[in-house]
Design a protein around this motif. Sequence first.
Motif, PDB file in Angstrom:
ATOM      1  N   SER A  83       0.857  -1.195   0.000  1.00 62.02           N
ATOM      2  CA  SER A  83       0.000   0.000   0.000  1.00 62.02           C
ATOM      3  C   SER A  83       0.887   1.237   0.000  1.00 62.02           C
ATOM      4  O   SER A  83       2.102   1.145   0.265  1.00 62.02           O
ATOM      5  CB  SER A  83      -0.902   0.025   1.244  1.00 62.02           C
ATOM      6  N   THR A 112      -1.492   9.872   6.278  1.00 63.85           N
ATOM      7  CA  THR A 112      -0.078  10.168   6.563  1.00 63.85           C
ATOM      8  C   THR A 112      -0.006  11.097   7.774  1.00 63.85           C
ATOM      9  O   THR A 112       0.819  10.913   8.675  1.00 63.85           O
ATOM     10  CB  THR A 112       0.587  10.856   5.343  1.00 63.85           C
ATOM     11  N   GLU A 152       4.400  16.506  -0.131  1.00 62.25           N
ATOM     12  CA  GLU A 152       3.711  15.943  -1.302  1.00 62.25           C
ATOM     13  C   GLU A 152       3.995  16.897  -2.454  1.00 62.25           C
ATOM     14  O   GLU A 152       3.910  18.119  -2.270  1.00 62.25           O
ATOM     15  CB  GLU A 152       2.201  15.830  -1.029  1.00 62.25           C
ATOM     16  N   ASP A 181       6.079  12.519  -1.644  1.00 59.85           N
ATOM     17  CA  ASP A 181       4.965  11.678  -2.092  1.00 59.85           C
ATOM     18  C   ASP A 181       4.479  12.262  -3.421  1.00 59.85           C
ATOM     19  O   ASP A 181       3.969  13.383  -3.466  1.00 59.85           O
ATOM     20  CB  ASP A 181       3.860  11.715  -1.018  1.00 59.85           C
ATOM     21  N   ALA A 215      -1.817  -0.515  -3.421  1.00 50.59           N
ATOM     22  CA  ALA A 215      -0.393  -0.834  -3.598  1.00 50.59           C
ATOM     23  C   ALA A 215       0.431   0.440  -3.479  1.00 50.59           C
ATOM     24  O   ALA A 215      -0.095   1.550  -3.596  1.00 50.59           O
ATOM     25  CB  ALA A 215      -0.159  -1.465  -4.976  1.00 50.59           C
TER      26      ALA A 215
HETATM   27  N1  PLP Z   1      -0.477   9.434  -0.333  1.00 47.31           N
HETATM   28  C1  PLP Z   1      -1.521  10.099  -0.850  1.00 47.31           C
HETATM   29  C2  PLP Z   1      -1.286  11.443  -1.464  1.00 47.31           C
HETATM   30  C3  PLP Z   1      -2.806   9.550  -0.798  1.00 47.31           C
HETATM   31  O1  PLP Z   1      -3.842  10.223  -1.321  1.00 47.31           O
HETATM   32  C4  PLP Z   1      -2.978   8.265  -0.205  1.00 47.31           C
HETATM   33  C5  PLP Z   1      -4.308   7.610  -0.123  1.00 47.31           C
HETATM   34  O2  PLP Z   1      -5.344   8.164  -0.316  1.00 47.31           O
HETATM   35  C6  PLP Z   1      -1.871   7.623   0.327  1.00 47.31           C
HETATM   36  C7  PLP Z   1      -0.638   8.214   0.241  1.00 47.31           C
HETATM   37  C8  PLP Z   1      -1.999   6.270   0.993  1.00 47.31           C
HETATM   38  O3  PLP Z   1      -2.045   5.275   0.039  1.00 47.31           O
HETATM   39  P1  PLP Z   1      -2.754   3.835   0.213  1.00 47.31           P
HETATM   40  O4  PLP Z   1      -4.207   4.083   0.395  1.00 47.31           O
HETATM   41  O5  PLP Z   1      -2.391   3.135  -1.046  1.00 47.31           O
HETATM   42  O6  PLP Z   1      -2.148   3.212   1.414  1.00 47.31           O
END
Ligand code: PLP
Length: 402
Positions: A83, A112, A152, A181, A215
């Motif tokens: 994930s 996060t 991000e 991210d 993922a």
């Molecule tokens: N990073 C961002 C910008 C997200 O929008 C998300 C999920 O919505 C994630 C990380 C987490 O990812 P996951 O749901 O695949 O664990």
Amino acid sequence: MRNFDPSTNIHDYLVFGEFGDVNPSITDSSTFTFLSPKTMAESFQHEMEGCFLYSRHWNPINKFLSNALARLEDAEAAQVTSSGMAAISSTALQICSAGDEIVSERTIYGGTYAFFKNFLPRLGITVKFVDMQKPEMVELAVTERTKMIYAESVSNPLLEITDIPAISKIAKAHNIKLVVDNTFSPMVISPLHLGADIVIHSMTKYINGSSDCVAGCICSTKEFIDSLTDVNSGATMLLGPVLDSLRAASLLKNLHTLHIRMKKHGENAMYLAEKFEKLGLKVFYPGLKSSKHFRLIEDIRNEGFGYSGMIAIDVGTYERAASLLEMMQQEKVGYLAVSLGYFKTLFSSPGHSTSSEIPEDEQQEMGLSEGLVRFSIGLDGDIKLAYERITKCMKKIGIIQA
Ligand code: PLP
């Protein structure tokens, strides 16, 4: 604008299955045989080319997909995870120990944020949240205990663009790892080219694109990826967030159409953002010339992949937002659902869903209003029809004049 082309980089990665199949075979084994005990012992000490030990460590299909993802981000190496959160938590835990600090952007994905704010302190790791739009705030927050800066590339849900080159200068000056991210902008932005050390994706979103699996991945230097998979001390090896092989195979195929999808998502989003702006709505879209982020994204984006497919609008109140969401689903604009990157349009109210982990006063401080509606614009062949349907709903609710 940059002229790096991640799609050609991925395209040139020719993979063959065991029998010359155009898609590599799906690994259907948790464990692998060795011809000698000596080779087995050696493989516990370091990775050996073409040699696999156990699927929590590596397996052939996960390796193929990881190599293709390294090409997406022009990284030396990559690792797939089960994930996006597994990618984020493993990276943080690999870099930080008790007593260390993280400086993080404050407008980040709610999961996060919750992991940083509520979970990491249990392990003695503290996180300072700052307004990353002001790089000087990052500089002020850094101490000799800071081991990681987190941002991000396109923030969720306000779609603010992070000045990665400016933040990277601070990170490098203090010898701190900059983790970005890039979930909202694969191919559009290449953070490693801009000075980031590690790039993370929730592949659940654009990279997979069909909302049928969860993922993630981590792209960085070979040294960092090797450290994650170290049998004695690696976070992914020891915490065990392995991506299932069947999913790795389907993700690899979807990755090869990502460039076409990003282009189309971006074209459709631009069409709607411009139209919404003309209606006098408050629109958040970095591709709009009027956006305060336009100059920065123009400077850092790769040419040819647009500005991503995420738009947010502020309709004033939560009641109006809720009515709009419900009505748009009835009118077949798309689905009232969280997540993004799907081929159909998805919409939600971030303050009451994906960002609800962030306390209300902090939401207000960061400009995340009650009336914010976030769209992940789909691959609609007829985006004009989507616009007509959305404006029909807006008129009925009184968001725009009938
Ligand atoms: N990073 C961002 C910008 C997200 O929008 C998300 C999920 O919505 C994630 C990380 C987490 O990812 P996951 O749901 O695949 O664990």
